[in-house]
Design an enzyme around this catalytic site. Structure first.
Site, mmCIF file in Angstrom:
data_model
loop_
_atom_site.group_PDB
_atom_site.id
_atom_site.type_symbol
_atom_site.label_atom_id
_atom_site.label_comp_id
_atom_site.label_asym_id
_atom_site.label_seq_id
_atom_site.Cartn_x
_atom_site.Cartn_y
_atom_site.Cartn_z
ATOM 1 N N LYS A 13 0.836 -1.219 0.000
ATOM 2 C CA LYS A 13 0.000 0.000 0.000
ATOM 3 C C LYS A 13 0.867 1.264 0.000
ATOM 4 O O LYS A 13 0.630 2.185 -0.767
ATOM 5 C CB LYS A 13 -0.913 0.036 1.242
ATOM 6 C CG LYS A 13 -1.931 -1.069 1.308
ATOM 7 C CD LYS A 13 -2.893 -0.884 2.475
ATOM 8 C CE LYS A 13 -2.232 -0.908 3.837
ATOM 9 N NZ LYS A 13 -1.653 -2.215 4.220
ATOM 10 N N ARG A 88 -9.526 0.625 8.732
ATOM 11 C CA ARG A 88 -9.044 -0.733 9.017
ATOM 12 C C ARG A 88 -10.099 -1.548 9.761
ATOM 13 O O ARG A 88 -9.861 -2.704 10.069
ATOM 14 C CB ARG A 88 -7.793 -0.648 9.889
ATOM 15 C CG ARG A 88 -6.482 -0.850 9.125
ATOM 16 C CD ARG A 88 -5.343 -0.602 10.097
ATOM 17 N NE ARG A 88 -4.127 -1.252 9.771
ATOM 18 C CZ ARG A 88 -3.065 -0.640 9.224
ATOM 19 N NH1 ARG A 88 -3.136 0.623 8.882
ATOM 20 N NH2 ARG A 88 -1.961 -1.305 9.029
ATOM 21 N N ARG A 122 11.597 -5.758 5.152
ATOM 22 C CA ARG A 122 11.333 -4.383 4.711
ATOM 23 C C ARG A 122 12.271 -3.390 5.408
ATOM 24 O O ARG A 122 12.558 -3.504 6.589
ATOM 25 C CB ARG A 122 9.884 -4.035 5.034
ATOM 26 C CG ARG A 122 9.516 -2.590 4.754
ATOM 27 C CD ARG A 122 8.051 -2.403 4.666
ATOM 28 N NE ARG A 122 7.381 -2.471 5.952
ATOM 29 C CZ ARG A 122 6.071 -2.272 6.104
ATOM 30 N NH1 ARG A 122 5.313 -2.014 5.043
ATOM 31 N NH2 ARG A 122 5.522 -2.350 7.285
ATOM 32 N N ARG A 153 11.414 -0.996 10.715
ATOM 33 C CA ARG A 153 10.367 -0.635 11.669
ATOM 34 C C ARG A 153 10.334 -1.612 12.835
ATOM 35 O O ARG A 153 10.507 -2.797 12.643
ATOM 36 C CB ARG A 153 9.004 -0.620 10.961
ATOM 37 C CG ARG A 153 8.668 0.726 10.354
ATOM 38 C CD ARG A 153 7.444 0.680 9.497
ATOM 39 N NE ARG A 153 6.283 0.037 10.103
ATOM 40 C CZ ARG A 153 5.079 0.000 9.542
ATOM 41 N NH1 ARG A 153 4.885 0.595 8.368
ATOM 42 N NH2 ARG A 153 4.073 -0.606 10.125
ATOM 43 N N ARG A 164 -0.218 -8.627 13.482
ATOM 44 C CA ARG A 164 -0.801 -7.674 12.518
ATOM 45 C C ARG A 164 -1.581 -8.408 11.428
ATOM 46 O O ARG A 164 -2.637 -7.945 10.994
ATOM 47 C CB ARG A 164 0.307 -6.806 11.903
ATOM 48 C CG ARG A 164 0.889 -5.822 12.917
ATOM 49 C CD ARG A 164 2.249 -5.305 12.488
ATOM 50 N NE ARG A 164 2.193 -4.522 11.279
ATOM 51 C CZ ARG A 164 3.258 -4.280 10.497
ATOM 52 N NH1 ARG A 164 4.437 -4.770 10.818
ATOM 53 N NH2 ARG A 164 3.124 -3.556 9.417
HETATM 54 P P1 AMP Z 1 0.914 0.839 8.968
HETATM 55 O O1 AMP Z 1 2.056 1.786 8.847
HETATM 56 O O2 AMP Z 1 -0.253 1.191 8.120
HETATM 57 O O3 AMP Z 1 1.335 -0.598 8.821
HETATM 58 O O4 AMP Z 1 0.381 0.970 10.493
HETATM 59 C C1 AMP Z 1 1.217 0.654 11.591
HETATM 60 C C2 AMP Z 1 0.373 0.451 12.816
HETATM 61 O O5 AMP Z 1 -0.327 1.673 13.150
HETATM 62 C C3 AMP Z 1 -0.727 -0.597 12.702
HETATM 63 O O6 AMP Z 1 -0.249 -1.921 12.923
HETATM 64 C C4 AMP Z 1 -1.695 -0.143 13.792
HETATM 65 O O7 AMP Z 1 -1.225 -0.499 15.076
HETATM 66 C C5 AMP Z 1 -1.616 1.381 13.664
HETATM 67 N N1 AMP Z 1 -2.630 1.882 12.701
HETATM 68 C C6 AMP Z 1 -2.405 2.412 11.474
HETATM 69 N N2 AMP Z 1 -3.551 2.732 10.875
HETATM 70 C C7 AMP Z 1 -4.545 2.384 11.735
HETATM 71 C C8 AMP Z 1 -5.957 2.421 11.692
HETATM 72 N N3 AMP Z 1 -6.620 2.882 10.601
HETATM 73 N N4 AMP Z 1 -6.651 1.991 12.774
HETATM 74 C C9 AMP Z 1 -6.014 1.528 13.872
HETATM 75 N N5 AMP Z 1 -4.674 1.427 13.978
HETATM 76 C C10 AMP Z 1 -3.940 1.849 12.916
#
Ligand code: AMP
Length: 210
Positions: A13, A88, A122, A153, A164
């Site tokens: 994404k 999400r 990654r 990360r 996740r």
């Molecule tokens: P990402 O960078 O999109 O993989 O997001 C990293 C982490 O941030 C996720 O594993 C969640 O813990 C939190 N997070 C990101 N977007 C959301 C969302 N829309 N709702 C809840 N938690 C989120």
């Protein structure tokens, strides 16, 4: 045009969002990036978010929805925006329906057997957030886009990645049906290269922009 990028963690994404944002001049809104920025600056939202992110769990809907609501009201979103990693949950999608009209949901569909390796291998740019995989990096340690330093990360370790993916299956994957029923879902196979995925996505966006 208002776009959502949907897909499991590691589906690509962020990579597609950055390409779409450059090519179509749409602001890229990543809730994950917003949380990481807050964690870096040790804000109250950052402290709260960290306790969930480190465990591979979702940050509560109320907090996440408020952040997105404030962000899409800003001037740069007047002519459209692209949401990456939001919504999400069904509750987030319903909250979004009340404040925005979404034109297209791009679902990047990747074989789940590939995701663990993609996420654990990654590396991300500290400066612009661009993602790379170690298998394609060779001996490079900086970002090809902006020269920033690459890092791994904290939540890209096997244990957190597994939570996740479980959270994605239980809470996020029902959104595919949710948006299919609204007739705005576009599925793209994400097992190929980022360039191939972007070609498919561009064809769709160009057709919609005509
Ligand atoms: P990402 O960078 O999109 O993989 O997001 C990293 C982490 O941030 C996720 O594993 C969640 O813990 C939190 N997070 C990101 N977007 C959301 C969302 N829309 N709702 C809840 N938690 C989120």
């Amino acid at each position: 045009m208002n776009i959502i990028l949907l897909g499991a963690p590691g589906a690509g994404k962020g990579t597609q969002a950055s390409k779409i944002s450059d090519a179509y001049k749409l602001p890229h809104i990543s809730t994950g990036d917003i949380f990481r920025e807050n964690i870096k600056n040790q804000t109250p939202i950052g402290v709260l978010a960290k306790s969930f992110i480190d465990k591979g769990q979702l940050v509560p809907d109320e907090v996440t929805c408020k952040i997105v609501e404030d962000r899409i009201e800003r001037e740069d979103c007047k002519n459209g925006y692209m949401l990456d990693g939001f919504p999400r949950t069904i509750a987030q999608a319903e909250a979004l329906d009340k404040i925005a009209k979404i034109d297209l949901v791009i679902n990047i569909d990747v074989d789940h057997s590939l995701l663990l390796d993609r996420l654990c291998g990654r590396r991300v740019c500290k400066n612009c957030g661009e993602s790379y995989h170690i298998s394609r990096l060779g001996d490079k340690t900086d970002c090809a886009r902006c020269g920033g330093e690459l890092y791994q990360r904290k939540d890209d370790n096997p244990e957190t990645v597994q939570s996740r993916l479980d959270v994605y299956n239980a809470q996020t994957s029902p959104l595919i049906d949710y948006y299919a029923k609204k007739g705005i879902l576009f599925n793209v196979v994400g097992n190929t290269t980022p360039e191939d995925v972007f070609e498919e996505v561009s064809k769709k966006l160009d057709a919609m922009n005509k």
